[in-house]
Every structure is written in C-alpha cells, then in structure tokens.
Design a protein around this motif. Structure first.
Motif, short mmCIF file in Angstrom:
data_model
loop_
_atom_site.label_atom_id
_atom_site.label_comp_id
_atom_site.label_asym_id
_atom_site.label_seq_id
_atom_site.Cartn_x
_atom_site.Cartn_y
_atom_site.Cartn_z
N ALA A 57 1.04 -1.08 -0.03
CA ALA A 57 0.08 -0.11 -0.13
C ALA A 57 0.84 1.15 0.09
O ALA A 57 0.66 2.40 -0.96
N LEU A 61 1.36 3.76 -3.39
CA LEU A 61 1.13 5.22 -3.14
C LEU A 61 2.37 6.13 -3.60
O LEU A 61 1.98 7.28 -4.25
N LYS A 68 -5.93 7.94 -8.28
CA LYS A 68 -7.15 7.77 -7.49
C LYS A 68 -7.32 6.32 -6.78
O LYS A 68 -6.36 5.37 -7.40
N GLU A 69 -8.15 6.36 -5.74
CA GLU A 69 -8.03 4.94 -5.16
C GLU A 69 -8.65 3.66 -6.05
O GLU A 69 -7.94 2.71 -6.05
N GLY A 70 -9.34 3.92 -7.00
CA GLY A 70 -9.93 3.14 -8.05
C GLY A 70 -8.76 2.44 -8.87
O GLY A 70 -8.79 1.56 -9.38
N GLN A 71 -7.50 3.57 -9.08
CA GLN A 71 -6.59 3.13 -9.79
C GLN A 71 -5.52 2.36 -9.16
O GLN A 71 -4.97 1.33 -9.43
N LEU A 72 -5.38 2.79 -7.87
CA LEU A 72 -4.39 2.06 -6.73
C LEU A 72 -4.97 0.58 -6.50
O LEU A 72 -4.01 -0.28 -6.33
N ALA A 73 -6.22 0.55 -6.08
CA ALA A 73 -6.65 -0.74 -5.64
C ALA A 73 -6.21 -1.91 -6.32
O ALA A 73 -5.73 -3.19 -6.15
#
Length: 228
Positions: A57, A61, A68-73
């Motif tokens: 994680a 980052l 965005k969170e949707g790309q990172l997840a």
C-alpha cells in the motif's frame, strides 16, 4: 538452535539472517507436519498477509502520487495476491525447504501455489517479528523487485473487469462452473466455464482453478470487446 545447511542457504536467498531461528522454522512448517511441539505457519501467514499489504500500500502510493483509489486498488491487489506471493517463493526456491507431512509430500505440495503463497507470507511475518517492520519492508521490496514498476496501469484481473461489464448492463455477476478436473491429484487440470445472464459463455483450462476462472473471464471479455 542451529539451522540446517539448506535453510541457512534459503535465508541467504531471502536476504535475512534470523536472530531467532525458531521463527523461520515455524514459517516453513505446513500444518500437515504440525504437532503440539511443532507449531505450523498459519498464524504467521495471517500476520504476514497484513505486513505485505502495508508494504505494498505504501509502495503503490509513493509510485503514483496522483492516482485515485480506483486506480491504486487493482495495482495493490495484483501485487499481494496469492499467485504473486507464490511466484516470488518459486524464485527463491522456497518449496525446497518447506517442511511438509507425507500426504503433502506425495501430492506435490512443494509446487502448489496455495502452499507456496501461504509460506511466503509466513516468512514475511517471521522477518517482521525477528527484526521489525523496516527490515521486513526492505526484504519485501527487494524480493518483489520490478513487479512494482511492471504492475499495469489498469491491473484489474479479468474476473473483476467482466463483473463490472455485467453490472454496467444490469446483469448479475458472471457464474463460474467447474466442468471437469483431470490428471493426478498432485497436478490437476481444471476446466471452467464462465456464464453470463445474456447467454455468453467461455471456457478455459489451467492447473489452478482460480487461474482457469481468470482465463475464461479474459477470453469472454476479449470476445465481448470485439463484438462492441
């Protein structure tokens, strides 16, 4: 306690020499060989999964401060999934030092993705308990290497992509049906079919059931994309 030559060599491949040898012995002990005096690696696996998750994680980052969170997840998920852990385990030949019971030995346990992935997480936990988070993070980042740089911009697995496709069209999630399982117990081949509400289907084979599901989802998604 002195470690065997094989396990000492494994520690060198990992890049950590243990102050408490019992930790690495426990991390390498599968439940098929456990006893009241020989604990298995399941509790360490639980902890290692969390340590690995925090390391990755942080890493994703830092590598993309605008994502965005949707790309990172999905990138995170690709790096911590069991298959990724097993891949790293194979690179350091973890299977050669796994401590297995006879039942797992005779069914190819040293090559099983699930066992290797679990043991890799247990080894991470053992390092964390032996030397702290900073050392564990350094080892993980080195072992995962350029996977962090290679993880796709859109690393969603095919099953996730297909499910989102279905939801966007008001369909229920795809269903995965195991049609066949062939081969010996230590090297099975799974045939899986993915089925959509709208009638589309696709099949795939793989040595691991989840991989067969992913391959079927990928095949169907490619077909649907070409069809517009």
């Amino acid at each position: 306690m002195a470690l065997s030559r094989e396990i000492s060599a494994f520690c060198e491949r990992v890049g950590h020499q243990f102050q408490d040898p019992d930790l690495i012995l426990r991390a390498l002990t599968h439940s098929s060989l456990s006893s009241p005096t020989r604990p298995d690696n399941q509790r360490l696996e639980f902890l290692g999964d969390r340590v690995l998750g925090l390391v990755m994680a942080e890493a994703v980052l830092k590598r993309d401060r605008e994502a965005k969170e949707g790309q990172l997840a999905p990138r995170f998920n690709a790096l911590v999934r069991k298959e990724a852990c097993a891949e790293v385990a194979r690179e350091i030949d973890l299977g050669a030092v796994l401590r297995l019971g006879k039942s797992e030995m005779t069914t190819g346990g040293r090559r099983k993705t699930a066992l290797l992935g679990d043991a890799m997480e247990a080894v991470i936990a053992a390092i964390y308990l032996d030397a702290g988070f900073d050392v564990a993070r350094d080892v993980v980042l080195r072992l995962w290497g350029d996977r962090l740089d290679r993880v796709a911009e859109d690393a969603r697995d095919p099953k996730t992509t297909l499910q989102e496709w279905a939801q966007a069209r008001g369909q229920t999630p795809p269903r995965y049906v195991e049609l066949d399982r062939t081969g010996p117990d230590h090297a099975p081949v799974f045939t899986v079919e993915v089925r959509m509400d709208s009638g589309e289907t696709a099949r795939a084979e793989a040595r691991v059931k989840r991989q067969a599901e992913q391959a079927a989802a990928r095949a169907l998604m490619e077909r649907l994309s070409k069809g517009g």
